[in-house]
Motif scaffolding. Structure first.
Motif, PDB file in Angstrom:
ATOM      1  N   ASP A   1       4.385   2.749   5.565  1.00 32.12           N
ATOM      2  CA  ASP A   1       4.050   2.842   4.133  1.00 32.12           C
ATOM      3  C   ASP A   1       4.581   4.123   3.502  1.00 32.12           C
ATOM      4  O   ASP A   1       4.503   4.294   2.282  1.00 32.12           O
TER       5      ASP A   1
ATOM      6  N   ASP B   1       0.090  -1.934  -0.476  1.00 30.10           N
ATOM      7  CA  ASP B   1      -0.328  -3.132  -1.229  1.00 30.10           C
ATOM      8  C   ASP B   1       0.198  -3.104  -2.668  1.00 30.10           C
ATOM      9  O   ASP B   1      -0.556  -3.242  -3.636  1.00 30.10           O
ATOM     10  N   ASN B   2       1.496  -2.891  -2.813  1.00 29.34           N
ATOM     11  CA  ASN B   2       2.155  -2.893  -4.132  1.00 29.34           C
ATOM     12  C   ASN B   2       1.696  -1.763  -5.052  1.00 29.34           C
ATOM     13  O   ASN B   2       1.969  -1.784  -6.246  1.00 29.34           O
TER      14      ASN B   2
END
Length: 368
Positions: free
Chosen positions: A52, A79-80
C-alpha cells in the motif's frame, strides 16, 4: 561537518549513523507499514500492507527549500483512499522550535503538486466543489535523548493567536520519540521493527549487555519469520553501531553475518566490546606494569613509554600473523603509518619466530 563514508556488504556507513538507521525504517515498505500500524495509534493503519506504500521522496524533496536526506515522503493507497505521509527524522538532543512551520511548507508543496497533477488529468477539476485535497500525516521520528518540547500546533507559533485564532491555518503534527519505548515495550511488540529500534538505541559498547537480557523466545520468533532482506537491514543498523565504537571491519562482518544467518545467540556469545579509547587506556596500564617490571633506570615515565611500545609491537605482530597488510594495521591501531612501518619491517624479517623484545631493543639502539 566532514563525513567519512565506508561502503561494505551492509551498505554505506558514515558519521550520520542515526540518519541511516532511521532511513532504513522508512525506506523499507515492510518496516514502514509496521511503524504506521504499531507506533502511531491511528486506527486507519490497522490493516495497512507494505504494497500500500509508495516512496515518492525523489519527486518532492527537490521542491522543498530546506530539504535534507533524512526527509521522507510516502504516498499511501488503502481501499481507494489516497493520503500522504511526510516523515522528518530528528536525532539532535534539542527539539526544533520551528518544526511546525517547516512541515506546513512541506504540506503546501505536496498539495500544490497534487492539484497540478489532477489539473493535467482533468482540466478545471480543482475549481469544482467536489474536488478534495488528500490528507497528509506529518510525523517527526525523534531519536534525541531529551523530551520533544516544541509546539505541536502551528497556531502556537503565531503572534496574537488567541485573538485571531479562527483566521490562522492550524494543524498538529505527530511526534514519535524512540526514547518513549523501553526495551520491554519493544520486546512486547515482537516485530522486526522493534528489533531494529532495539539495535538503534545502542549508544556505546556498554549498552550491548542489555541485548543479552532479551528472552530467547523473542529472537527465536525473528529467526523463524523475518524475511532475508529485513535481516540484512538489521545487519546494516548493527554494523553502523559497531563502527561508532571502533570495532575492526573484519569483526563487524563476522558479527553481522550472525544476523543474516539467523544466529542471534551466537552473535551475543561472540561479541567482545571493542573501543579504541578503552583499548588504549588498557594499553597504557599494561605498558606501565611492563615498564615497571623491567626496572628501567629512566624511572616510571620511561618505563611506561617502553611498556606501551612493547605492547604496540605485540599488537602489530598479532595482526601480521593474521596476514593483515601494513596499511590495515595502521588503521586498526589508529597509529601513523610511519610509526607502524619500521616495526612491521623488522617483524617480517623475523617471521615466523617473532621476538617483540628484540624488535624493541633494535628500535632503541637505532639499528634500523
Amino acid at each position: 561537518m566532514e563525513t567519512t563514508n565506508k561502503t561494505t556488504e551492509y551498505g554505506v556507513h558514515n558519521s550520520k549513523i542515526h540518519d541511516n538507521a532511521a532511513k532504513i525504517v522508512f525506506g523499507d515498505s515492510t518496516l514502514c507499514a509496521q511503524f504506521l500500524k504499531g507506533y502511531t495509534d491511528i486506527p486507519f493503519f490497522t490493516n495497512i500492507k507494505p504494497e500500500d506504500i509508495e516512496d515518492v521522496s525523489s519527486h518532492f524533496i527537490p521542491l522543498f527549500q530546506e530539504s535534507r536526506d533524512s526527509d521522507i515522503v510516502k504516498k499511501i493507497q488503502i481501499d481507494n483512499t489516497e493520503l500522504y505521509l511526510i516523515a522528518l527524522i530528528e536525532h539532535q538532543s534539542e527539539a526544533d522550535a520551528d518544526m511546525s512551520f517547516r512541515l506546513l511548507r512541506y504540506m503546501v508543496y505536496v498539495w500544490t503538486d497534487y492539484a497540478a497533477t489532477q489539473e493535467k488529468l482533468h482540466p478545471g477539476i480543482t475549481k469544482s466543489k467536489d474536488f478534495l485535497y488528500p490528507p497528509i500525516l506529518p510525523i517527526i521520528y525523534y531519536e534525541g535523548t531529551g523530551q520533544w518540547t516544541s509546539a505541536l500546533h502551528f497556531k502556537d507559533r503565531v503572534f496574537m493567536s488567541d485573538i485571531f485564532e479562527e483566521f490562522i491555518p492550524d494543524y498538529k503534527y505527530l511526534v514519535v520519540p524512540l526514547n518513549k519505548y523501553s526495551q520491554e515495550d519493544l520486546i512486547e511488540k515482537g516485530d522486526e521493527l522493534s528489533a531494529i529500534f532495539i539495535l538503534n538505541k545502542l549508544k556505546s559498547s556498554s549498552d550491548f549487555k542489555h541485548l543479552k537480557e532479551i528472552p530467547e523466545d523473542y529472537w527465536n520468533h525473528l529467526t523463524q519469520n523475518t524475511p532475508p532482506h529485513i535481516l540484512k537491514l538489521m545487519g546494516s543498523v548493527f554494523s553502523a553501531f559497531l563502527h561508532t565504537i571502533n570495532v575492526p571491519a573484519e569483526e563487524i562482518n563476522d558479527l553481522t553475518d550472525h544476523i543474516t544467518r539467523r544466529q542471534f545467540n551466537m552473535m551475543f556469545d561472540s561479541f567482545e566490546a571493542y573501543d579504541v579509547q578503552e583499548t588504549r587506556r588498557v594499553s597504557r596500564e599494561e605498558g606501565r606494569i611492563e615498564g615497571e617490571r623491567a626496572g628501567r633506570i629512566e624511572g616510571e615515565r620511561a618505563g611506561r613509554i617502553e611498556g606501551e611500545q612493547l605492547y604496540l609491537i605485540k599488537q602489530i605482530i598479532k595482526r601480521i600473523i593474521k596476514n593483515s597488510p601494513v596499511s590495515q594495521i595502521a588503521t586498526d591501531l589508529m597509529e601513523p603509518l610511519d610509526t607502524i612501518q619500521p616495526v612491521y619491517d623488522l617483524a617480517m624479517k623475523q617471521a615466523p619466530d617473532f621476538d617483540a623484545e628484540k624488535i624493541l631493543k633494535l628500535l632503541h639502539t637505532g639499528k634500523i
